[in-house]
Design an enzyme around this catalytic site. Structure first.
Site, PDB file in Angstrom:
ATOM      1  N   ASP A  98       0.855  -1.176   0.000  1.00 14.44           N
ATOM      2  CA  ASP A  98       0.000   0.000   0.000  1.00 14.44           C
ATOM      3  C   ASP A  98       0.895   1.230   0.000  1.00 14.44           C
ATOM      4  OD1 ASP A  98      -2.361   1.607   0.321  1.00 14.44           O
ATOM      5  OD2 ASP A  98      -3.288  -0.089   1.359  1.00 14.44           O
ATOM      6  N   ASP A 317     -12.520  -0.446   3.631  1.00 15.15           N
ATOM      7  CA  ASP A 317     -13.274   0.792   3.844  1.00 15.15           C
ATOM      8  C   ASP A 317     -14.775   0.595   3.654  1.00 15.15           C
ATOM      9  OD1 ASP A 317     -10.968   2.326   4.248  1.00 15.15           O
ATOM     10  OD2 ASP A 317     -10.744   2.733   2.104  1.00 15.15           O
TER      11      ASP A 317
HETATM   12  C1  NOJ Z   1      -8.151   5.383   1.634  1.00 16.45           C
HETATM   13  C2  NOJ Z   1      -7.878   4.228   2.526  1.00 16.45           C
HETATM   14  O1  NOJ Z   1      -8.338   3.064   1.925  1.00 16.45           O
HETATM   15  C3  NOJ Z   1      -8.556   4.538   3.847  1.00 16.45           C
HETATM   16  O2  NOJ Z   1      -8.580   3.447   4.701  1.00 16.45           O
HETATM   17  C4  NOJ Z   1      -7.856   5.719   4.445  1.00 16.45           C
HETATM   18  O3  NOJ Z   1      -8.534   6.128   5.608  1.00 16.45           O
HETATM   19  C5  NOJ Z   1      -7.800   6.893   3.487  1.00 16.45           C
HETATM   20  N1  NOJ Z   1      -7.487   6.515   2.139  1.00 16.45           N
HETATM   21  C6  NOJ Z   1      -6.764   7.869   3.925  1.00 16.45           C
HETATM   22  O4  NOJ Z   1      -5.491   7.314   3.758  1.00 16.45           O
END
Ligand code: NOJ
Length: 541
Positions: A98, A317
């Site tokens: 990531d 998410d």
């Molecule tokens: C997207 C990520 O998938 C999420 O988990 C994160 O909070 C935000 N970007 C900020 O990095």
């Protein structure tokens, strides 16, 4: 189009904090991931997207990075990480890291320096602005985690930008020196033998905050081309951008091969279908299957040969799709398999999120004390202050909150689902005695084996990877399409509902490829599909 390994594989996302805890501290770790590589090998995946494992104060569970080249103590050491990459490699699994470079943690050494004053050499690595004429925030930009995107720094009399939490200051991509440091860091990771990068909110790096522009800024693609040339351009890596604002036209800018940017992007058009168009993700409306079908087909046909799709229902998410649009009660197995078949037969690279392959479900909460996620907690406070009822807020959290996906992986029926021998950082879903990997592996009819079979079919049938897509006209609740490749034709049929649905085409079946139901499929005329029934058949071309 030149062919690449990342078009042929299925990717599995690991959220390390919740995958497997090897040392009983209640937090998943790298040794735990290594322990489970044989499980992933058995599933058949060819790459892992690993959510952040870097040093971090964990304001946003690792998406706030304090050191890109050190491993979070709770997760292990760099030696363990290198061993994980090597062990994965031995099983023909590549590790995609990531890459979170829209922002760092406020505890990153660069920001610690930048805060020392306007003359500090690192000051310009971040985005600073003077107060507005009235002394308030420079402009109306908001944070994705509620409230303004500007935080006051009293020492220097300026605000800094944070499109996420105030502990996630935005990097200034206009600064060439900062960019070179990021590229050098990426190259050191590439030298460790990784398989690529998943690029966190990459569509924000072209931001022009003073004009209120965040996503899709004018220099975004130039920046990505520069990054590509400075880093992964000479390596065949999987690069996937997280791009919430992508349309098919924009996705082609990223992924058309001749543009030398990314392999593919995550687009989220289908993901927003249960959100009110004038609201935030928390403002719910029913999803219409006809709309979902229209959007899926649009992406399949419009990207065509000029780009490459990523295919996903879930990530860390999002609430779990099985609970969200499937039926995680009486049709848990059927609807989970339907979702798998429908997605994996489309054109693009499929992603599986940990636990999806065993049909893990959302975990409703009854009190905010059970929540852990910063986005959820901030929204709760912001909406309470605006006068929303607690019941309404909890309903939104249960439908959309990110903790739903972040509950520990359910490995077996022992306490805490075999995730940890200690106390997990977030409670495991109570259904773990029934829903767990051990039970799934023991049941030849489980969701796991549908995923395994889909992955195997992909390896054996180029039509799944390369075939053209054509939508079939059906009743709203049925999604059906043909794939066609070198004189071969497959038909995919999925009933996306709790009710029986009619389906009929003229084609003749040559062979049944996969189905989520035991009854033999003998013809395709005047069928009554069962709730959530899905199948794939090879038909006469
Ligand atoms: C997207 C990520 O998938 C999420 O988990 C994160 O909070 C935000 N970007 C900020 O990095």
């Amino acid at each position: 189009m030149e062919k690449h390994w990342w078009q042929e594989v299925v990717v599995y996302q690991i959220y390390p904090r919740s995958f497997r805890d090897s040392n009983g501290d209640g937090i998943g770790d790298i040794a735990g991931m290594t322990e489970k590589l044989d499980y992933l090998k058995k599933l058949g995946i060819g790459a892992i997207w690993l959510s952040p494992v870097y040093q971090s104060p964990n304001d946003d569970n690792g998406y706030d990075i304090a050191d890109y080249e050190a491993i979070l103590d709770e997760f292990g050491t760099m030696e363990e990480m290198e061993r994980f990459i090597a062990e994965a490699d031995q099983r023909n699994i590549k590790v995609v890291m990531d890459l979170v470079v829209n922002h760092t943690s406020d505890e990153h050494a660069w920001f610690v320096e930048a805060k020392k004053g306007k003359d500090n050499p690192y000051r310009d690595y971040y985005v600073w602005a003077d107060p507005a004429a009235d002394g308030g925030v420079p402009n109306g930009l908001g944070s994705a985690f509620s409230g303004p995107a500007w935080e006051w720094d009293a020492a220097s009399g300026q605000y800094y930008l944070h499109l996420f939490s105030k502990k996630q200051p935005d990097l200034n991509w206009q600064n060439p020196k900062m960019r070179q440091e990021i590229y050098a860091m990426m190259n050191r990771w590439i030298a460790k033998g990784i398989g690529g990068f998943r690029m966190d909110v990459i569509d924000l790096i072209g931001k022009i905050p003073e004009k209120g522009i965040t996503g899709n800024g004018p220099q975004l693609h130039e920046l990505l081309q520069e990054m590509q040339q400075a880093t992964f351009g000479d390596h065949d890596l999987l690069t996937v951008g997280e791009t919430w604002g992508a349309t098919p036209e924009i996705a082609k800018l990223y992924s058309a091969p001749e543009r030398n940017e990314l392999s593919m992007v995550f687009q989220f058009e289908h993901i927003g279908l249960d959100q009110k168009s004038d609201g935030e993700k928390w403002d719910l409306q029913p999803m219409k299957v006809a709309e979902l079908k229209r959007i899926l087909a649009k992406w399949q046909t419009e990207l065509g040969h000029d780009g490459w799709n990523s295919l996903f229902w879930n990530n860390h998410d999002l609430p779990r799709m099985l609970s969200r649009w499937g039926n995680d009660q009486e049709y848990r197995s059927e609807s989970a398999k339907m979702l798998a078949i429908l997605l994996h037969m489309m054109k693009g690279t499929p992603y599986i999120y940990q636990g999806e392959e065993i049909g893990m479900t959302n975990t409703p909460i009854t009190s905010i004390a059970e929540a852990r996620d910063i986005e959820t907690l901030n929204m709760y406070n912001a909406r309470l202050a605006k006068g929303y009822s607690e019941a309404d807020i909890l309903a939104s959290i249960n439908a959309k909150g990110r903790d739903n996906a972040r509950r520990p992986m359910q490995w077996d029926a022992s306490s805490h689902g075999g995730f940890t021998t200690g106390t997990p950082w977030i409670a495991v879903n109570k259904n773990y005695p029934d829903i767990n990997a051990e039970a799934a592996l023991a049941d030849p009819d489980s969701i796991f084996y549908t995923y395994q079979k889909l992955i195997r079919l992909r390896k054996e049938n180029p039509i799944i990877i390369w075939g053209d897509f054509e939508l079939v006209d059906t009743v709203d609740e049925v999604i059906s399409y043909y794939r066609e490749y070198e004189g071969e034709r497959w038909l995919v049929v999925a009933n996306f509902s709790d009710a029986a649905q009619p389906f009929s085409v003229e084609d003749e079946i040559v062979e049944v490829i996969i189905q989520n139901d035991e009854d033999e499929i003998t013809g395709l005329q005047d069928l009554q599909l069962k709730p959530w029934q899905a199948f794939v058949v090879k038909v006469k071309a």
